[in-house]
Each structure stands twice: as C-alpha cells, then as structure tokens.
Design a protein around this motif. Structure first.
Motif, PDB file in Angstrom:
ATOM      1  N   GLY A 111     -18.333   4.726  -1.383  1.00  0.00           N
ATOM      2  CA  GLY A 111     -17.107   5.515  -1.324  1.00  0.00           C
ATOM      3  C   GLY A 111     -15.899   4.753  -1.826  1.00  0.00           C
ATOM      4  O   GLY A 111     -16.014   3.644  -2.369  1.00  0.00           O
ATOM      5  N   GLU A 112     -14.758   5.381  -1.656  1.00  0.00           N
ATOM      6  CA  GLU A 112     -13.495   4.822  -2.096  1.00  0.00           C
ATOM      7  C   GLU A 112     -13.306   3.394  -1.555  1.00  0.00           C
ATOM      8  O   GLU A 112     -13.593   3.139  -0.387  1.00  0.00           O
ATOM      9  N   GLY A 113     -12.865   2.521  -2.423  1.00  0.00           N
ATOM     10  CA  GLY A 113     -12.656   1.130  -2.020  1.00  0.00           C
ATOM     11  C   GLY A 113     -13.826   0.235  -2.394  1.00  0.00           C
ATOM     12  O   GLY A 113     -13.681  -0.981  -2.468  1.00  0.00           O
ATOM     13  N   ASP A 114     -14.998   0.855  -2.626  1.00  0.00           N
ATOM     14  CA  ASP A 114     -16.140   0.041  -3.049  1.00  0.00           C
ATOM     15  C   ASP A 114     -16.006  -0.353  -4.515  1.00  0.00           C
ATOM     16  O   ASP A 114     -15.601   0.467  -5.352  1.00  0.00           O
ATOM     17  N   LYS A 115     -16.357  -1.596  -4.812  1.00  0.00           N
ATOM     18  CA  LYS A 115     -16.368  -2.123  -6.179  1.00  0.00           C
ATOM     19  C   LYS A 115     -17.821  -2.461  -6.482  1.00  0.00           C
ATOM     20  O   LYS A 115     -18.370  -3.434  -5.979  1.00  0.00           O
ATOM     21  N   VAL A 116     -18.408  -1.627  -7.333  1.00  0.00           N
ATOM     22  CA  VAL A 116     -19.867  -1.567  -7.422  1.00  0.00           C
ATOM     23  C   VAL A 116     -20.405  -2.177  -8.717  1.00  0.00           C
ATOM     24  O   VAL A 116     -19.929  -1.879  -9.814  1.00  0.00           O
ATOM     25  N   LEU A 117     -21.422  -3.026  -8.549  1.00  0.00           N
ATOM     26  CA  LEU A 117     -22.197  -3.538  -9.677  1.00  0.00           C
ATOM     27  C   LEU A 117     -23.562  -2.853  -9.655  1.00  0.00           C
ATOM     28  O   LEU A 117     -24.261  -2.880  -8.639  1.00  0.00           O
ATOM     29  N   LEU A 118     -23.934  -2.218 -10.770  1.00  0.00           N
ATOM     30  CA  LEU A 118     -25.268  -1.623 -10.898  1.00  0.00           C
ATOM     31  C   LEU A 118     -26.244  -2.703 -11.369  1.00  0.00           C
ATOM     32  O   LEU A 118     -25.907  -3.491 -12.269  1.00  0.00           O
ATOM     33  N   ILE A 119     -27.415  -2.723 -10.784  1.00  0.00           N
ATOM     34  CA  ILE A 119     -28.461  -3.663 -11.201  1.00  0.00           C
ATOM     35  C   ILE A 119     -29.753  -2.883 -11.423  1.00  0.00           C
ATOM     36  O   ILE A 119     -30.131  -2.056 -10.590  1.00  0.00           O
ATOM     37  N   ASP A 120     -30.418  -3.140 -12.549  1.00  0.00           N
ATOM     38  CA  ASP A 120     -31.740  -2.546 -12.755  1.00  0.00           C
ATOM     39  C   ASP A 120     -32.580  -3.454 -13.651  1.00  0.00           C
ATOM     40  O   ASP A 120     -32.041  -4.333 -14.321  1.00  0.00           O
ATOM     41  N   ASP A 121     -33.875  -3.240 -13.618  1.00  0.00           N
ATOM     42  CA  ASP A 121     -34.768  -4.104 -14.395  1.00  0.00           C
ATOM     43  C   ASP A 121     -34.738  -3.753 -15.883  1.00  0.00           C
ATOM     44  O   ASP A 121     -34.686  -4.638 -16.727  1.00  0.00           O
ATOM     45  N   PHE A 122     -34.760  -2.455 -16.201  1.00  0.00           N
ATOM     46  CA  PHE A 122     -34.851  -2.029 -17.597  1.00  0.00           C
ATOM     47  C   PHE A 122     -33.725  -1.066 -17.974  1.00  0.00           C
ATOM     48  O   PHE A 122     -33.277  -0.272 -17.158  1.00  0.00           O
ATOM     49  N   LEU A 123     -33.310  -1.147 -19.214  1.00  0.00           N
ATOM     50  CA  LEU A 123     -32.433  -0.127 -19.798  1.00  0.00           C
ATOM     51  C   LEU A 123     -33.102   0.335 -21.084  1.00  0.00           C
ATOM     52  O   LEU A 123     -33.321  -0.463 -22.005  1.00  0.00           O
ATOM     53  N   ALA A 124     -33.444   1.613 -21.134  1.00  0.00           N
ATOM     54  CA  ALA A 124     -34.118   2.143 -22.327  1.00  0.00           C
ATOM     55  C   ALA A 124     -33.292   3.309 -22.867  1.00  0.00           C
ATOM     56  O   ALA A 124     -32.404   3.125 -23.690  1.00  0.00           O
ATOM     57  N   ASN A 125     -33.525   4.515 -22.353  1.00  0.00           N
ATOM     58  CA  ASN A 125     -32.710   5.644 -22.804  1.00  0.00           C
ATOM     59  C   ASN A 125     -31.420   5.789 -21.991  1.00  0.00           C
ATOM     60  O   ASN A 125     -30.577   6.634 -22.309  1.00  0.00           O
ATOM     61  N   GLY A 126     -31.285   4.983 -20.961  1.00  0.00           N
ATOM     62  CA  GLY A 126     -30.036   4.949 -20.196  1.00  0.00           C
ATOM     63  C   GLY A 126     -29.901   5.987 -19.103  1.00  0.00           C
ATOM     64  O   GLY A 126     -28.878   6.037 -18.416  1.00  0.00           O
ATOM     65  N   LYS A 127     -30.936   6.799 -18.939  1.00  0.00           N
ATOM     66  CA  LYS A 127     -30.818   7.917 -17.985  1.00  0.00           C
ATOM     67  C   LYS A 127     -30.638   7.446 -16.542  1.00  0.00           C
ATOM     68  O   LYS A 127     -29.838   8.018 -15.801  1.00  0.00           O
ATOM     69  N   ALA A 128     -31.395   6.424 -16.142  1.00  0.00           N
ATOM     70  CA  ALA A 128     -31.278   5.942 -14.760  1.00  0.00           C
ATOM     71  C   ALA A 128     -29.883   5.375 -14.513  1.00  0.00           C
ATOM     72  O   ALA A 128     -29.246   5.672 -13.500  1.00  0.00           O
ATOM     73  N   LEU A 129     -29.390   4.579 -15.466  1.00  0.00           N
ATOM     74  CA  LEU A 129     -28.070   3.965 -15.322  1.00  0.00           C
ATOM     75  C   LEU A 129     -26.966   5.029 -15.349  1.00  0.00           C
ATOM     76  O   LEU A 129     -26.001   4.944 -14.585  1.00  0.00           O
ATOM     77  N   GLU A 130     -27.123   6.030 -16.198  1.00  0.00           N
ATOM     78  CA  GLU A 130     -26.157   7.141 -16.197  1.00  0.00           C
ATOM     79  C   GLU A 130     -26.153   7.857 -14.848  1.00  0.00           C
ATOM     80  O   GLU A 130     -25.091   8.243 -14.338  1.00  0.00           O
ATOM     81  N   GLY A 131     -27.333   8.032 -14.291  1.00  0.00           N
ATOM     82  CA  GLY A 131     -27.443   8.678 -12.977  1.00  0.00           C
ATOM     83  C   GLY A 131     -26.746   7.871 -11.896  1.00  0.00           C
ATOM     84  O   GLY A 131     -26.006   8.416 -11.067  1.00  0.00           O
ATOM     85  N   LEU A 132     -26.952   6.554 -11.926  1.00  0.00           N
ATOM     86  CA  LEU A 132     -26.295   5.685 -10.942  1.00  0.00           C
ATOM     87  C   LEU A 132     -24.780   5.703 -11.132  1.00  0.00           C
ATOM     88  O   LEU A 132     -24.022   5.776 -10.156  1.00  0.00           O
ATOM     89  N   ALA A 133     -24.340   5.660 -12.388  1.00  0.00           N
ATOM     90  CA  ALA A 133     -22.892   5.701 -12.665  1.00  0.00           C
ATOM     91  C   ALA A 133     -22.287   7.011 -12.163  1.00  0.00           C
ATOM     92  O   ALA A 133     -21.165   7.025 -11.647  1.00  0.00           O
TER      93      ALA A 133
END
Lengths: 192, 192
Positions: free
Chosen positions: B115-137
């Motif tokens: 929520g508000e105030g959180d400063k978030v770093l996404l971590i994942d093993d693979f980036l291919a088509n970007g769908k998982a990272l887009e979902g997390l973002a």
C-alpha cells in the motif's frame, strides 16, 4: 521456539474450520529476520546429523527452505505441483491431498536432483494432516536418498500429521506445536 | 554479473522453442550460495534507492527474493497464482499470461501487505515476454505503493519483455541478458 510462538500469538489469526492464518509473516508476507532465526534453530536441532540437501514443496515452503539452507550450507530442491514444459525427462512423482485446496495433485522432482547418496532434510511451513510431508518422504524413498528428518515451522498438534510422520520413524522437529485453536475467542494454545 | 553468466554457460541447457533450462541451480534445484551472490549484486545496483519491501511471484521467484531480501533487510511478499481459502478478504488482482504454461491466470496480493508508503523492488528469476513483471507492476500501482525498480536474474534479450518494461520507465536491472540461444549447437550468447 519462544520467539516464534510469541509471533504466532501476536499476529496469527484464528479462522473458522481450524485455520490459523499467519500470512502476515510466514506464507504470504514473509519476515526474513524471523526466517533467519528459524534457520538457526533448525541448524541447532539437526546439528548432530549430516545433511547435504533440503527438499521442500512449492510455494510457501520455498522461502523458508532457502533461508534455512544458508545455515546448513546446502542447496534446496523444491517439489513442483504441476508438470510444466520446463521439466522434461524423468521425474519422481507422488500424490498429495491438499487440506487447503481440497483436491488431489501430483508433486514431482526431477530424478537428476535427488538420488542415492543424498542426505535429505524436509522443510515446510505447516504440518496438518501430513499429506504434503508424506508425499515428500515418498519422493525421497523412491530416489534412494536417505531421509534424515523433517523440520516444520508450525505443527497443528490436533491434526493427525505429526503422529503419522513420527510413527513412520521419521525424525520430526516442529518449532511450534499448536494444540488448539478457538475460533470464538481467538485463543491459540501451544503444546508445552 | 560474471559468475552468473559463467554458471549459465556451464550448467544451462538450451532446449527447442528458445527454452533455457537452468533448473539445476536456479528454479528447481537452487544454489543458495549463488543466490547470496545475486543478493549482494542487487543490493549494489540498487544501493542508491530506498526499498522497504520486495515483491515476487510464486513459485520460482520466492527463493531468490528471500535471499535477496536479507541484503536489503526488508520483508518479502509473493503474489499468489490461485485464490485459496486461506486468503479471504480484499486483494489486488492482475492477469498474467504464462509463456511457460501457455495459459492466462490471476495473480493476487492481499491489500494489507502492499500500500501507500511502500517502496517496492520486484524480483523474479526470468524476464521473457514481460507478462509476469507487468502483472506485478500493476499490483504495485493499484496499491498506491511506489515501484522503485525490478531485479531480474536472467533476461531473454531476444524477447520483448525487457523493452516493454524499460519503455514504461521502470528501472530494470538484469544480471544476465541472453541475446540468443542456439538449440542445435547449445550456444548461449550474452549481451555485452
């Protein structure tokens, strides 16, 4: 493990159906400092045995297993719940009945990552009816590896899993054993 | 990250369909000492920014995220792929199309953990088509938290994900960018 019991008392929530929700620190949001304390404690309890691999099951066991593994200096293998095209070739398979999801699923481990000569510690977040742990133990047995023991963060002592696993002669270390959950008062009682 | 690239060259296997199999050290069996080196490297690359939470996605991101989190001293939250009865109440949801599984699924995070105030770093093993990272973002955006950046272990540079994420203005740090995979010779070429 006192710090764990205190945390469960503080942040655990009792829900209908004997559910203990600990997703603020254990299996959705994960308190990594607590995981480090858990890792140290498992290392202390299994200090007398040789372990060269930790086996866990996706998803919520993985984070704990990876932090615990740092204290043992060994790799982690996690059993997968669904076959994907990234795991081709030969695998060990076992069936697990999920208490949480109310269905039966297969768990698999690639044969190349588990086998004769391995001395395996099982790690998981919860032990309830014991099905997941039995499934992991079956994978270890099928592989010809040696099952050294099982480390559980929270055992639901009022369900049958702990008894089943101990009766099989598996060395089981549970860091907190919950003897009862009262969904009306929210009271959580631990085994002494 | 040199040690990672060397490990991919040594133990990675190129399979048909542009699949890079790294399950002997990254996402089935997990080399925790390598994860520690990965954690140090992400901390070095994101040393200039404030981060108070790491967000990843089950299953194979969890282990890496938990070891990385030790270097940042922050908790990890993992997005779940399927609703279970253990997550009642309000959640943020996003849809993800899986390259590996060839289907669309929902990912969720309980609102209380982002929520508000959180400063978030996404971590994942693979980036291919970007769908998982887009979902997390999308989950981060929906929560009102600040997306500080994304740390990826292996980016498939010949797929569109990296470009999509960078074009969104997200700070992306990939520790190894694979520019091509030759399934005939097994050759793996990294971006300089």
């Amino acid at each position: 493990m006192q710090v764990l019991k205190e945390r469960i008392q503080k942040d655990g929530k009792v829900k209908a159906g004997n559910v203990l929700k600990v997703d603020s620190f254990l299996n959705h949001q994960m308190d990594i400092k607590l995981f480090e304390a858990i890792g140290k404690e498992f290392k202390r309890r299994f200090a007398d045995v040789e372990i060269n691999k930790i086996l866990t099951i996706e998803a919520s066991g993985i984070g704990i297993a990876c932090v615990v593994a740092q204290y043992f200096g060994v790799p982690v293998v996690f059993a997968k719940k669904n076959q994907t095209k990234n795991i081709a070739g030969e695998v060990y398979t076992s069936q697990v009945e999920s208490y949480t999801h109310g269905r039966v699923y297969d768990i698999i481990v690639a044969k190349e990552f588990l086998g004769e000569g391995d001395k395996v510690l099982l790690i998981d977040d919860f032990l309830a009816n014991g099905k997941a742990l039995e499934g992991l133990a079956a994978l270890v047995e099928a592989s010809g590896a040696e099952l050294v023991g099982a480390g559980i963060v929270i055992e639901k002592g009022f369900q049958v899993g702990g008894e089943i696993i101990r009766n099989k002669g598996i060395r089981l270390e549970s860091l907190a054993i919950v003897d009862s959950l009262d969904e009306v008062t929210g009271k959580i009682t631990f085994r002494e």
